[in-house]
Motif scaffolding. Structure first.
Motif, PDB file in Angstrom:
ATOM      1  N   LYS A  55       0.841  -1.203   0.000  1.00 48.58           N
ATOM      2  CA  LYS A  55       0.000   0.000   0.000  1.00 48.58           C
ATOM      3  C   LYS A  55       0.879   1.258   0.000  1.00 48.58           C
ATOM      4  O   LYS A  55       0.650   2.206  -0.759  1.00 48.58           O
ATOM      5  CB  LYS A  55      -0.919  -0.006   1.218  1.00 48.58           C
ATOM      6  N   LEU A  56       1.898   1.273   0.859  1.00 39.01           N
ATOM      7  CA  LEU A  56       2.791   2.429   0.933  1.00 39.01           C
ATOM      8  C   LEU A  56       3.546   2.629  -0.384  1.00 39.01           C
ATOM      9  O   LEU A  56       3.731   3.766  -0.844  1.00 39.01           O
ATOM     10  CB  LEU A  56       3.783   2.253   2.087  1.00 39.01           C
ATOM     11  N   ALA A  57       3.959   1.518  -0.996  1.00 39.44           N
ATOM     12  CA  ALA A  57       4.722   1.606  -2.246  1.00 39.44           C
ATOM     13  C   ALA A  57       3.877   2.168  -3.382  1.00 39.44           C
ATOM     14  O   ALA A  57       4.323   3.045  -4.136  1.00 39.44           O
ATOM     15  CB  ALA A  57       5.269   0.224  -2.615  1.00 39.44           C
ATOM     16  N   ILE A  58       2.645   1.676  -3.500  1.00 42.61           N
ATOM     17  CA  ILE A  58       1.812   2.140  -4.615  1.00 42.61           C
ATOM     18  C   ILE A  58       1.323   3.571  -4.362  1.00 42.61           C
ATOM     19  O   ILE A  58       1.162   4.361  -5.311  1.00 42.61           O
ATOM     20  CB  ILE A  58       0.643   1.166  -4.885  1.00 42.61           C
ATOM     21  N   MET A  59       1.137   3.943  -3.080  1.00 43.57           N
ATOM     22  CA  MET A  59       0.790   5.331  -2.776  1.00 43.57           C
ATOM     23  C   MET A  59       1.916   6.269  -3.189  1.00 43.57           C
ATOM     24  O   MET A  59       1.685   7.341  -3.770  1.00 43.57           O
ATOM     25  CB  MET A  59       0.504   5.491  -1.284  1.00 43.57           C
ATOM     26  N   ALA A  60       3.143   5.875  -2.909  1.00 43.25           N
ATOM     27  CA  ALA A  60       4.294   6.697  -3.275  1.00 43.25           C
ATOM     28  C   ALA A  60       4.408   6.830  -4.791  1.00 43.25           C
ATOM     29  O   ALA A  60       4.730   7.900  -5.318  1.00 43.25           O
ATOM     30  CB  ALA A  60       5.577   6.093  -2.702  1.00 43.25           C
ATOM     31  N   LYS A  61       4.113   5.738  -5.496  1.00 44.45           N
ATOM     32  CA  LYS A  61       4.184   5.762  -6.955  1.00 44.45           C
ATOM     33  C   LYS A  61       3.133   6.701  -7.541  1.00 44.45           C
ATOM     34  O   LYS A  61       3.419   7.506  -8.437  1.00 44.45           O
ATOM     35  CB  LYS A  61       4.003   4.356  -7.525  1.00 44.45           C
ATOM     36  N   VAL A  62       1.909   6.613  -7.037  1.00 51.90           N
ATOM     37  CA  VAL A  62       0.836   7.497  -7.511  1.00 51.90           C
ATOM     38  C   VAL A  62       1.210   8.953  -7.259  1.00 51.90           C
ATOM     39  O   VAL A  62       1.013   9.829  -8.117  1.00 51.90           O
ATOM     40  CB  VAL A  62      -0.495   7.143  -6.812  1.00 51.90           C
ATOM     41  N   GLN A  63       1.779   9.220  -6.085  1.00 47.21           N
ATOM     42  CA  GLN A  63       2.202  10.586  -5.758  1.00 47.21           C
ATOM     43  C   GLN A  63       3.264  11.067  -6.740  1.00 47.21           C
ATOM     44  O   GLN A  63       3.221  12.216  -7.207  1.00 47.21           O
ATOM     45  CB  GLN A  63       2.740  10.629  -4.335  1.00 47.21           C
ATOM     46  N   ASP A  64       4.223  10.199  -7.072  1.00 48.44           N
ATOM     47  CA  ASP A  64       5.268  10.561  -8.040  1.00 48.44           C
ATOM     48  C   ASP A  64       4.662  10.912  -9.400  1.00 48.44           C
ATOM     49  O   ASP A  64       5.056  11.891 -10.034  1.00 48.44           O
ATOM     50  CB  ASP A  64       6.253   9.406  -8.223  1.00 48.44           C
ATOM     51  N   GLU A  65       3.720  10.082  -9.862  1.00 53.24           N
ATOM     52  CA  GLU A  65       3.141  10.295 -11.196  1.00 53.24           C
ATOM     53  C   GLU A  65       2.415  11.643 -11.255  1.00 53.24           C
ATOM     54  O   GLU A  65       2.523  12.380 -12.241  1.00 53.24           O
ATOM     55  CB  GLU A  65       2.154   9.164 -11.549  1.00 53.24           C
ATOM     56  N   MET A  66       1.685  11.973 -10.205  1.00 51.62           N
ATOM     57  CA  MET A  66       0.997  13.266 -10.176  1.00 51.62           C
ATOM     58  C   MET A  66       2.006  14.407 -10.173  1.00 51.62           C
ATOM     59  O   MET A  66       1.816  15.437 -10.831  1.00 51.62           O
ATOM     60  CB  MET A  66       0.085  13.354  -8.948  1.00 51.62           C
ATOM     61  N   GLY A  67       3.108  14.210  -9.448  1.00 51.70           N
ATOM     62  CA  GLY A  67       4.161  15.220  -9.424  1.00 51.70           C
ATOM     63  C   GLY A  67       4.793  15.414 -10.793  1.00 51.70           C
ATOM     64  O   GLY A  67       5.108  16.543 -11.193  1.00 51.70           O
TER      65      GLY A  67
END
Length: 308
Positions: A55-67
């Protein structure tokens, strides 16, 4: 053109011909919007990830993509400002389906294995495209891509880790991964776009290559993708869902079943399986955050109101 041929970088405040500016706007806005819309298929799995670690890993990935999307839209803003346009215009074009984004982000992601395939193979395909453009003639884009490519490499490793875990898991997990690969194979091949006019025997100038915005054709990138990932996919114990796929020694090229290009064109026009649903979510999010932009606008217009 002399500057471009001499590998000089064109900057945002430099004079540039209309054709060059318009091509930059088209290329970078599509890339930026694709980063934002690309977060949606994986965002759906944030609350359903199987473990806290995942969950933490995919949340971080989604945050990166939006950035990444925000960074690229900032680059586009410098290009459209002289034309009297703003970021609002870009999003209005997106909501009206005038601004396209990559075909893969119109597709459903019904299983956890879809998130794995997206992170490994879709991001892998994106990395090939983006690293090719690191030496683009437009300086602001190339500098933004340095950060994006570094973070995308972490995303691909995250996806490979997910796929390896599923491939080594239960019978049900292996089947789920196999089904996800089957769903994504054709969209993955279509991700790079059709062959160029020259590669199909028609005489035409590739504007992106002419202006050194990119250095390789769609087909060259697709061939690189197959060379890099077909052995890895097979080593993972997965069968590629294309009985015609093989490497031809004479031509040193992969032969594969052509994607349905008519369907591809319909999808990128905004008629994909999940297009309307995801655009609706994006539109609602944009409307809900209007108060933030309004508040920032007050301080932009009147800097004296800022604290201190």
């Amino acid at each position: 053109m002399n500057r471009i041929e001499n590998d000089e970088k064109i900057e945002a405040d430099d004079w540039m011909p209309d054709e060059y500016r318009q091509q930059l706007i088209r290329l970078i806005s599509m890339h930026g919007i694709s980063e934002i819309m690309g977060a949606f298929p994986e965002k759906e799995w944030v609350p359903k990830a199987p473990t806290l670690h995942r969950k933490l890993a995919i949340m971080a990935k989604v945050q990166d993509e939006m950035g990444h999307g925000q960074l690229l839209l900032r680059v586009v803003e410098d290009l459209i400002k002289p034309l009297g346009k703003t970021r609002d215009d870009l999003f209005n074009d997106l909501f009206a389906k005038r601004l396209k984004f990559h075909n893969v982000f119109h597709m459903p992601s019904p299983a956890w294995a879809d998130a794995a395939i997206i992170a490994w193979l879709v991001d892998g395909a994106a990395i090939l495209t983006q690293t090719m453009m690191l030496k683009t003639s437009y300086g602001p884009y190339g500098r933004a891509l340095k950060r994006i490519c570094q973070e995308e490499s972490f995303h691909a490793k995250h996806g490979e880790s997910l796929c390896l875990a599923l491939a080594a898991g239960t019978k049900a997990q292996k089947q789920m991964l196999k089904e996800a690969l089957t769903r994504w194979w054709e969209p993955l091949l279509a991700f790079f776009g059709p062959k160029s006019a020259k590669e199909t025997g028609r005489s035409s100038v590739d504007i992106n290559i002419k202006y050194k915005l990119r250095t390789k054709t769609n087909e060259e990138l697709r061939q690189e993708f197959l060379t890099k990932y077909v052995p890895k996919i097979k080593k993972m114990g997965l069968a590629i869902p294309d009985a015609t796929l093989h490497f031809e020694e004479d031509t040193q090229q992969w032969v594969y079943k052509q994607p349905d290009w008519k369907t591809f064109k319909q999808i990128i026009k905004g008629n994909g399986p999940k297009t309307d649903e995801r655009l609706s979510l994006r539109r609602q999010s944009y409307m809900d955050s209007q108060w933030v932009r309004d508040a920032l606008g007050v301080y932009t217009e009147s800097p004296a109101l800022l604290p201190g």
